[in-house]
Every structure is written in C-alpha cells, then in structure tokens.
Design a protein around this motif. Structure first.
Motif, PDB file in Angstrom:
ATOM      1  N   ILE A  83       1.130  -1.323   0.092  1.00 30.62           N
ATOM      2  CA  ILE A  83       0.088   0.465   0.187  1.00 30.62           C
ATOM      3  C   ILE A  83       1.049   1.241  -0.340  1.00 30.62           C
ATOM      4  CG2 ILE A  83      -1.320   0.953   1.404  1.00 30.62           C
ATOM      5  CD1 ILE A  83      -2.355  -1.464   2.757  1.00 30.62           C
ATOM      6  N   TYR A  84       0.765   1.982  -1.214  1.00 32.49           N
ATOM      7  CA  TYR A  84       1.862   2.588  -1.884  1.00 32.49           C
ATOM      8  C   TYR A  84       2.143   4.132  -1.061  1.00 32.49           C
ATOM      9  CZ  TYR A  84       3.259  -1.099  -3.950  1.00 32.49           C
ATOM     10  OH  TYR A  84       3.630  -2.766  -5.079  1.00 32.49           O
ATOM     11  N   ARG A  85       2.792   4.990  -0.926  1.00 31.08           N
ATOM     12  CA  ARG A  85       2.873   6.214  -0.963  1.00 31.08           C
ATOM     13  C   ARG A  85       2.573   6.620  -2.108  1.00 31.08           C
ATOM     14  NH1 ARG A  85       7.883  10.906  -0.811  1.00 31.08           N
ATOM     15  NH2 ARG A  85       7.471  10.365  -2.385  1.00 31.08           N
ATOM     16  N   PRO A  86       1.448   7.518  -2.490  1.00 32.34           N
ATOM     17  CA  PRO A  86       1.217   8.173  -3.473  1.00 32.34           C
ATOM     18  C   PRO A  86       1.920   9.117  -4.462  1.00 32.34           C
ATOM     19  CG  PRO A  86      -0.109   8.757  -2.523  1.00 32.34           C
ATOM     20  CD  PRO A  86       0.977   8.288  -0.911  1.00 32.34           C
ATOM     21  N   ALA A  87       1.695   8.695  -5.463  1.00 33.08           N
ATOM     22  CA  ALA A  87       2.486   9.335  -6.406  1.00 33.08           C
ATOM     23  C   ALA A  87       2.011  10.503  -6.731  1.00 33.08           C
ATOM     24  CB  ALA A  87       2.790   9.341  -7.780  1.00 33.08           C
ATOM     25  N   ILE A  88       2.923  12.425  -6.283  1.00 33.90           N
ATOM     26  CA  ILE A  88       2.244  13.581  -6.405  1.00 33.90           C
ATOM     27  C   ILE A  88       2.985  14.122  -7.200  1.00 33.90           C
ATOM     28  CG2 ILE A  88       1.492  14.901  -4.537  1.00 33.90           C
ATOM     29  CD1 ILE A  88       1.250  12.724  -2.523  1.00 33.90           C
ATOM     30  N   LYS A  89       2.462  15.004  -7.640  1.00 34.93           N
ATOM     31  CA  LYS A  89       2.898  16.960  -8.118  1.00 34.93           C
ATOM     32  C   LYS A  89       2.341  17.596  -7.190  1.00 34.93           C
ATOM     33  CE  LYS A  89       3.771  14.676 -12.905  1.00 34.93           C
ATOM     34  NZ  LYS A  89       4.956  14.404 -12.980  1.00 34.93           N
ATOM     35  N   TYR A  90       3.243  18.737  -6.719  1.00 35.23           N
ATOM     36  CA  TYR A  90       2.704  19.661  -6.233  1.00 35.23           C
ATOM     37  C   TYR A  90       3.948  21.385  -7.499  1.00 35.23           C
ATOM     38  CZ  TYR A  90       1.809  18.004  -2.021  1.00 35.23           C
ATOM     39  OH  TYR A  90       1.490  16.919  -1.008  1.00 35.23           O
ATOM     40  N   ARG A  91       2.307  22.252  -7.833  1.00 35.59           N
ATOM     41  CA  ARG A  91       2.821  22.876  -8.532  1.00 35.59           C
ATOM     42  C   ARG A  91       2.704  24.552  -7.644  1.00 35.59           C
ATOM     43  NH1 ARG A  91       0.318  23.972 -14.454  1.00 35.59           N
ATOM     44  NH2 ARG A  91       2.839  21.991 -14.690  1.00 35.59           N
ATOM     45  N   ILE A  92       3.710  24.848  -7.476  1.00 37.03           N
ATOM     46  CA  ILE A  92       3.719  26.441  -6.113  1.00 37.03           C
ATOM     47  C   ILE A  92       4.216  28.038  -6.800  1.00 37.03           C
ATOM     48  CG2 ILE A  92       4.504  27.088  -4.122  1.00 37.03           C
ATOM     49  CD1 ILE A  92       5.135  24.884  -3.563  1.00 37.03           C
ATOM     50  N   ALA A  93       2.656  28.583  -7.282  1.00 39.68           N
ATOM     51  CA  ALA A  93       3.362  29.868  -7.210  1.00 39.68           C
ATOM     52  C   ALA A  93       3.205  30.787  -6.704  1.00 39.68           C
ATOM     53  CB  ALA A  93       2.617  30.311  -8.460  1.00 39.68           C
ATOM     54  N   ALA A  94       4.255  32.098  -6.223  1.00 41.50           N
ATOM     55  CA  ALA A  94       4.361  32.864  -5.967  1.00 41.50           C
ATOM     56  C   ALA A  94       4.657  34.264  -6.347  1.00 41.50           C
ATOM     57  CB  ALA A  94       5.300  33.378  -4.750  1.00 41.50           C
ATOM     58  N   SER A  95       3.619  35.537  -6.078  1.00 39.69           N
ATOM     59  CA  SER A  95       3.331  36.325  -6.645  1.00 39.69           C
ATOM     60  C   SER A  95       4.710  37.621  -5.657  1.00 39.69           C
ATOM     61  CB  SER A  95       2.504  37.564  -6.824  1.00 39.69           C
ATOM     62  OG  SER A  95       1.750  37.059  -5.082  1.00 39.69           O
ATOM     63  N   ILE A  96       5.377  38.589  -6.582  1.00 39.99           N
ATOM     64  CA  ILE A  96       6.641  39.463  -5.647  1.00 39.99           C
ATOM     65  C   ILE A  96       6.104  41.117  -6.518  1.00 39.99           C
ATOM     66  CG2 ILE A  96       8.213  40.080  -5.502  1.00 39.99           C
ATOM     67  CD1 ILE A  96       9.478  37.366  -5.752  1.00 39.99           C
ATOM     68  N   LYS A  97       5.905  42.028  -5.143  1.00 44.13           N
ATOM     69  CA  LYS A  97       5.010  43.225  -5.878  1.00 44.13           C
ATOM     70  C   LYS A  97       6.215  43.481  -4.924  1.00 44.13           C
ATOM     71  CE  LYS A  97       2.856  47.143  -7.018  1.00 44.13           C
ATOM     72  NZ  LYS A  97       2.793  47.239  -8.729  1.00 44.13           N
ATOM     73  N   ASP A  98       6.741  45.156  -5.318  1.00 47.36           N
ATOM     74  CA  ASP A  98       8.383  45.992  -4.376  1.00 47.36           C
ATOM     75  C   ASP A  98       8.630  45.720  -3.406  1.00 47.36           C
ATOM     76  OD1 ASP A  98       6.345  48.065  -5.655  1.00 47.36           O
ATOM     77  OD2 ASP A  98       4.959  47.957  -4.719  1.00 47.36           O
ATOM     78  N   GLY A  99       8.915  43.896  -4.093  1.00 48.74           N
ATOM     79  CA  GLY A  99      10.325  43.030  -3.567  1.00 48.74           C
ATOM     80  C   GLY A  99       9.502  42.913  -1.802  1.00 48.74           C
ATOM     81  N   LYS A 100       7.856  42.325  -2.258  1.00 43.82           N
ATOM     82  CA  LYS A 100       7.813  41.026  -0.866  1.00 43.82           C
ATOM     83  C   LYS A 100       6.931  40.936  -1.599  1.00 43.82           C
ATOM     84  CE  LYS A 100       7.239  44.936   2.328  1.00 43.82           C
ATOM     85  NZ  LYS A 100       6.563  46.092   3.565  1.00 43.82           N
ATOM     86  N   LEU A 101       6.773  39.490  -0.741  1.00 44.91           N
ATOM     87  CA  LEU A 101       5.759  37.820  -0.686  1.00 44.91           C
ATOM     88  C   LEU A 101       4.679  39.012  -1.194  1.00 44.91           C
ATOM     89  CD1 LEU A 101       7.311  34.799   0.056  1.00 44.91           C
ATOM     90  CD2 LEU A 101       6.762  35.663  -2.620  1.00 44.91           C
ATOM     91  N   THR A 102       3.092  38.693  -2.163  1.00 41.09           N
ATOM     92  CA  THR A 102       1.718  39.540  -1.451  1.00 41.09           C
ATOM     93  C   THR A 102       1.001  38.250  -2.159  1.00 41.09           C
ATOM     94  OG1 THR A 102       2.246  39.438  -3.981  1.00 41.09           O
ATOM     95  CG2 THR A 102       2.577  41.863  -2.334  1.00 41.09           C
ATOM     96  N   GLY A 103       1.311  37.099  -2.675  1.00 42.15           N
ATOM     97  CA  GLY A 103       0.402  36.212  -3.522  1.00 42.15           C
ATOM     98  C   GLY A 103       1.625  34.558  -3.180  1.00 42.15           C
ATOM     99  N   TYR A 104       1.094  33.485  -3.106  1.00 37.09           N
ATOM    100  CA  TYR A 104       0.704  32.604  -2.396  1.00 37.09           C
ATOM    101  C   TYR A 104      -0.224  31.255  -2.867  1.00 37.09           C
ATOM    102  CZ  TYR A 104       3.589  28.559  -0.813  1.00 37.09           C
ATOM    103  OH  TYR A 104       4.093  26.786  -0.741  1.00 37.09           O
ATOM    104  N   HIS A 105       0.022  30.304  -4.038  1.00 42.74           N
ATOM    105  CA  HIS A 105      -0.749  29.222  -4.757  1.00 42.74           C
ATOM    106  C   HIS A 105      -0.158  27.681  -4.723  1.00 42.74           C
ATOM    107  CE1 HIS A 105      -4.371  28.227  -7.511  1.00 42.74           C
ATOM    108  NE2 HIS A 105      -4.488  27.132  -6.071  1.00 42.74           N
ATOM    109  N   LEU A 106      -0.764  27.211  -4.233  1.00 45.07           N
ATOM    110  CA  LEU A 106      -0.157  25.727  -3.353  1.00 45.07           C
ATOM    111  C   LEU A 106      -0.920  24.635  -4.856  1.00 45.07           C
ATOM    112  CD1 LEU A 106       1.378  22.908  -2.934  1.00 45.07           C
ATOM    113  CD2 LEU A 106       0.592  23.458  -0.851  1.00 45.07           C
TER     114      LEU A 106
END
Length: 720
Positions: A434-457
């Motif tokens: 009973i295996y560990r499932p195969a997984i893919k993650y796509r992560i995106a982050a937005s940068i504005k004025d040198g700061k992290l403003t958004g994150y989507h997993l």
C-alpha cells in the motif's frame, strides 16, 4: 510558559475499574481521553480509519512492584517505554521497580489502541498523569485510614507513604485496602520541576530481549499445529485470477494444501520455505485487461490535473488572482515525487486460528481494533469472539495500519481449519504493498515591491484522501493572498499513509521553493522565513495549526547550533523548517561534493516537541526520521509499468547505505508545554534541507525526487 494544571477534577466514570486481585494487589483502569479532554480528536485521521480513545492500566502487587500495561502498538516509536514513564512519574514509584507489559487488544477497556500519526503521547499526556496521580492518592488515602490520620498530612515518594509522625508504609502494604476505596475526584499533579523520571534517559524496555534474540516480533510467533501460508496475488493491480494449475506445487516437499480465496491462491506448507517454493511452482492465468486504470501513465494524468481548472479549494485568503495580476513578478515551479513502498525490516506476517469457539489472532498490527472489526465482518462472526494479541513490530511506517495480511490469515485459517501464519516474502512485500502515492505540486508566488504578496499551492495526487493535512500549515497566515487547491486521480494501485503522510514530500517542495524566493528577493533563506513568521505570531486565526512563535524559536536554535552563517571551504549548507504532527522542526544540512555527486555529511536538527519524556528515545526518533527522509529523497524510486511495480527486491530498489548516513545532531527547544509527536516530524524537512544544500554546491535546483536520479539526468543532458 506552562500548560500544567496542578489540581485537576474528573468523573469517577472514567476510572473503568478498581478491583482487588485474587493474587493480591489491585488493578486500575482509566479512560485516558474522555477524562480530561472529551473534545479531543486526532489532528490527522490516518486514511479515515476509526481511531477513538484508549485506556491504560496499572497493576500493583502486594510486594510493591508495579506492572504498567502499555495498550498501544509498539512499532519502534518508543511508546511502550514513554507512556509507562508518564504514569510511573505521577504514581511516584522507582522506575527500576516497574515492569512494562504489552496489553492485548480489548475493545471494551482500551479505546484507542492504535499507532499512527505520532499521536499517542500527545493525546495520552494529561490522562496518563491523572492515572498515576489518582492511583497514588488512593494508596495515600488507604494508608491514612490505616493510621487514622488526615490524608492531607501524608505524602508519597518512591513507593513509600509517610505521615507527619514519620511513620511509613509501602504501596504493597496498603494495596488491598486501596482497592476497596472510592476513586477520588480531586488529585494534584506534579510540577515539571518535581519530575524524577520524565526527562531522564531510560533504556527501551524491550532492549534486552531484542539484543538477545528473545521472541518479540510477529515473525517469532509459533503455536502448536501451526502451518505456514504463502499467497499468490495478482501480478498487476486490477487483474483477476482466471485459473491456476497446482500440480507442480503439490509435488514440493512440505506443501500440504492449496487454497483459492478470491483472486488469490494460498499455498500451505509445514514451513515457510516449502510454502514459498510451492507458490513459485504455481501456474496461474490472469485477466489481460488493457483498459485497467493501473496501466495509465500516472505522470501524464497528474500533469493533466495541474494544467486543468477543476480543483477543490481547501483554503483561500484574500485575492490570489488579483495579487498575481498586479505583481512585478510571478515565480512558478512544479515538483514531482514517485510512488514509494514502505519496506519495513520485518515483512508483513500474521497468525490466525479460526475455530468454532473463537478467532485467535497474533501479529504486528498498528490498528488492532479496526482489524478485529474487519475480520469479524469478513467471517460473519461477533467481534467479542476475537482474541487479538499484538507483537512488537519490525517497522510500520503506515503499512501496518491496513491489516490486509491479517484478513488473509483469518480467511485462510477459516478455510483450512488449521492455525495458519501468513508470511510475505520481500518480493510479496514490495509488489503487493500500500504505497505512498505519486504526487505533483505546482507552487506559484507573486512579488510586488520586493515583498511576497500572493501564494498558490496546487496538489495533484493519486488516490489522495488527506487534504486536511496541508491548507493550514506554513505559510498559511504569513502571506496576505493565499490559496490551496487539490485534485485527485483514482487508480487501482493501493495507496495510503507513508511516514509523515503527504508532508514527507510537500515539505521538500515548499522549502526549496522558499529558498528560490529568498534568492529572488536577495534575502538570507533563514531571515526570509523569520520575517514571514512575524505575520502569524499574533494571529487569531484558529485554523492555523502551527505556532509562529514556536517555529521562530526552533529556526533560531537550528541556525545557532549549525553556525548557519559560518562558511567553510568545500562545505555547503541548506536550510529547511517544517511543522507536522504538532511538532516544529528546523534542519540544516551540510554536504560536500565527491566525484561530482553530493555527500551528506551532517544534519543539525532543532525540535520543539514540548516536554521531553525520554531524551534518549526522542533523539533516536529524530535521527531515524532524518535518515529516512534523506535516504528516500536521495534514492527512493518506484514506478509502475502496466500495473506492475518496477522493483521487487533490494537488489534493484535503492536505499540509503550505512556509509552514506551522516552525523545527526539533535537539539531541543526547552519549555514546559505538553509533549507532541516525534515518530514522524523529523522526516519532512530533511529532503528540503539537503536539496537546498545541493543548490549551493551546484547552482542546480531540484524539482524531483529522487535527487540522484534527477542529478544524473541533468548531467546527461549537459553532456549530450
């Protein structure tokens, strides 16, 4: 900061029984969770199994010696030592006068007999202490009655009760009288400064038996008249048995019977060699269905999910879409992990003897109650007829949650009308897992004025059912616009919990992504994480599971102990921090390059798990988790071709080797908070820390596991 309650009340109903024993002494039963935390529920419901509460028992003999029954399965996580230590501390007995025994499965008196999710100590902490303290108070009350004095003028220590006049009585001298008394509702718990057992190193209670080879494990168990079964199972997931020929099998010396059950065939033998040899001689015809889901290219299916728009939103703060649209830059990366087998040192095995009177089961199982219920349902018997004994396990890691091997043993015994022990070969273990499932993650982050403003997993997984694990961990609460989306693809391949479920790979993905963000923002990786944590330290969001303050302290300790900013020629450092199973862990990996490949030389781990019960055991758990995390991140790889696993044994499946294990230094954040889990939290950050160190050495970002395979692939691309 302390969570201690010195004076505590509970209902007498939670003391399940207090009785005199015919042989002298008394037996105390205490419902561990409903007593003090009726609302408590496991943070993670492993594979949606029915995990409830559990009990513990103390038996005090009239000679003063104490037996503490450990109800939870022991899979190497140390609960058989640590849980009795907690009781013994509040009972106030000397640890060398305590005998620890493994309790049998008992649905009536033990309601959370399970090993999973690193929850045993966390959920048992308050009530285990109450168990010991309440029993001690009953003994004090009995001594006071014998002396004719006020119990408040008496005290107990090291199994001896003393009154104001200096008179003494041993626990064994009043145990019979104590058994007849009412259970007190008000008891006083010790302060951490008063502990004499908790926080002190204790050897594993099974150590002598393990090193001298005494029978403890499932494979050790034998019974009169017992035969062995080796089971032929479908070679590909989703296939069905059409026919079989056992003529050659029955010629094998020692083979006594061949039994078909479902789409499986059991070969019965007088020993394991005969049964396994007989199974190899079986000739079976299997269905050849090319439309099986297990023949699908899982990699392509997961990519389709990530590229699609049909996702379930698990958490959404702010407006991620707007943050991305207004960003100066959006960074997006995709991370890829393979299936993984559990590969416990002790292959799956279980004993069953099904008779008209009862069903006797013995073996290594993480979920005795759930398994007993399923056996009863399978055989259409009452659960009260099942007598299940737990053995120590040679590893579990989630594989022994499911009990399929126990059901096989019960079904075969029922058909053979004999006591049967099912034993997997290593090939059985790896190809029918009973295996560990195969997984893919796509992560995106937005940068504005040198700061992290958004994150989507985004998560795309095979047979995923543990979405609740990921939305409220770091960086939830740290970034104003935050979103977690998930989608699952169904497959015939059996998947389930694997040590630190899902977070074992997610931690690598997120922690390497944050290192890449730190480089983009021109910040030190440690400093970036500490900055983000300031946004959650005073958060009132009750959904967020981790503590910003505790994570910050853990990160600082890891940076300090590893001399994070100190640079040495030829040594490359990588950092990662993660919260899982209620514990905060930060790790720094140090690697060196040899023959063009990375060699992990040292890991410095900082851990906040609250109060340490057994420091030696705690260190061992973190070290084991770290090595497991490194080994599988570097080398672990299993794929399926036409529904069949690509590896069958260790001759082709790569594990970390002795000469590849690094030095692991473990440091604990000191506090007086209630203890949390340790069996799994050390694993998730390990892969990320190593990957970030590899980047420092090669300037090569890793997005796939295993690392060695990806590094070799990239090297080939460069050469071509």
């Amino acid at each position: 900061m302390s969570t201690e309650q010195n004076n505590i009340r509970f209902s007498r109903r939670n003391f399940l029984r207090t009785s005199a024993l015919a042989s002298g002494g008394m037996l105390v039963g205490f419902n561990l969770f409903t007593a003090c935390k009726p609302e408590a529920k496991p943070a993670v419901d492993i594979a949606n199994l029915n995990f409830n509460d559990f009990n513990a028992f103390i038996k005090i003999a009239d000679n003063g010696y104490v037996t503490i029954f450990s109800p939870n399965p022991e899979i190497g996580q140390g609960v058989k030592t640590a849980m009795p230590m907690i009781i013994a501390e509040e009972l106030d007995v000397e640890w060398d006068k305590v005998h620890v025994a493994q309790a049998k499965y008992n649905k009536k008196e033990y309601k959370r007999q399970v090993a999973g999710g690193s929850q045993s100590i966390r959920f048992g902490w308050d009530a285990l202490r109450q168990t010991g303290a309440t029993t001690k108070q009953m003994l004090i009350n009995a001594a006071a009655a014998k002396w004719g004095v006020d119990a408040n003028t008496c005290k107990a220590s090291k199994g001896i009760i003393t009154n104001a006049n200096g008179d003494t009585l041993g626990y064994g001298e009043v145990v019979s009288e104590a058994a007849a008394l009412e259970v007190p509702e008000d008891v006083t718990l010790k302060k951490p400064s008063e502990y004499t057992i908790i926080g002190k190193d204790a050897l594993n209670v099974d150590l002598d038996n393990i090193v001298t080879g005494k029978p403890l494990f499932g494979l050790d168990y034998k019974a009169d008249g017992m035969v062995y079964a080796s089971v032929l199972r479908p070679p590909a997931f989703g296939q069905k048995l059409e026919s079989f020929d056992d003529a050659e099998t029955k010629k094998v010396n020692g083979v006594t019977d061949v039994i078909k059950f479902g789409d499986k065939v059991a070969v019965i033998g007088s020993n394991t060699w005969a049964a396994m040899k007989g199974k190899k001689a079986l000739k079976a015809v299997w269905s050849d269905d090319q439309n099986l889901e297990s023949t699908v290219d899982h990699n392509k299916e997961l990519i389709k999910i990530l590229d699609g728009k049909e996702f379930d939103t698990r958490r959404e703060d702010g407006n991620v879409k707007k943050a991305f649209a207004e960003a100066d830059k959006v960074l997006e990366r995709t991370y890829d992990s393979p299936f993984l087998p559990h590969n416990c040192m002790e292959p799956m095995n279980f004993y069953a003897n099904v008779t008209a009177e009862k069903i006797h089961l013995v073996g290594p199982i993480q979920t005795p109650q759930w398994t007993a219920g399923r056996v009863a349902q399978l055989l259409k018997r009452k659960e009260e007829e099942i007598d299940l004994e737990m053995t120590r396990m040679g590893g579990g890691f989630g594989r022994r949650l499911y009990g399929d091997f126990a059901l096989e043993a019960a079904e075969i015994s029922n058909l053979a009308k004999k006591p049967v022990k099912v034993v997997f070969s290593r090939e059985d273990d790896m190809t029918d897992g009973i295996y560990r499932p195969a997984i893919k993650y796509r992560i995106a982050a937005s940068i504005k004025d040198g700061k992290l403003t958004g994150y989507h997993l985004k998560e795309a997984a095979i047979n995923s059912n543990m979405y609740d694990l990921i939305p409220n961990f770091f960086p939830a609460g740290c970034i104003p616009n935050y979103k977690v989306s998930t989608k699952s693809y169904k497959s015939d391949i059996t998947t389930g919990a694997w040590r630190a479920p899902y977070t074992n790979f997610l931690a690598f993905a997120e922690q390497t992504f944050f290192d890449e963000l730190a480089e983009e923002l021109k910040k030190d990786p440690v400093e970036l994480r500490l900055e983000l944590l300031q946004n959650v330290k005073d958060s009132t969001d009750e959904k967020i599971e981790y503590s910003g303050e505790r994570m910050e302290n853990t990160i600082k300790l890891a940076a300090e102990k590893s001399n994070w900013k100190e640079q040495k020629e030829g040594v490359f450092k990588g950092f990662a921090a993660y919260y899982s199973h209620n514990t905060h862990v930060a790790e720094v990996a140090e690697i060196e390059m040899k023959d063009g490949l990375p060699v992990v030389k040292k890991i410095t781990a900082a851990v906040d798990c609250g109060i340490l019960i057994n420091p030696t055991g705690a260190i061992n758990q973190i070290q084991g988790g770290v090595l497991d995390g490194i080994g599988h991140a570097m080398y672990g790889d299993l794929s399926f071709e036409n529904g069949k696993p690509s590896h069958k044994n260790f001759d082709t499946y790569r594990l970390i080797r002795m000469n590849e294990t690094p030095q692991v230094d473990v440091h604990f954040v000191k506090n007086e908070l209630s203890p949390t889990g340790l069996g799994e939290p050390g694993l998730p950050p390990a892969g990320g820390a190593v990957a970030n160190a590899i980047y420092k050495a090669l300037k090569n970002r890793l997005y796939k596991q295993p690392f060695i395979k990806e590094l070799s692939s990239k090297k080939s691309e460069v050469l071509s």
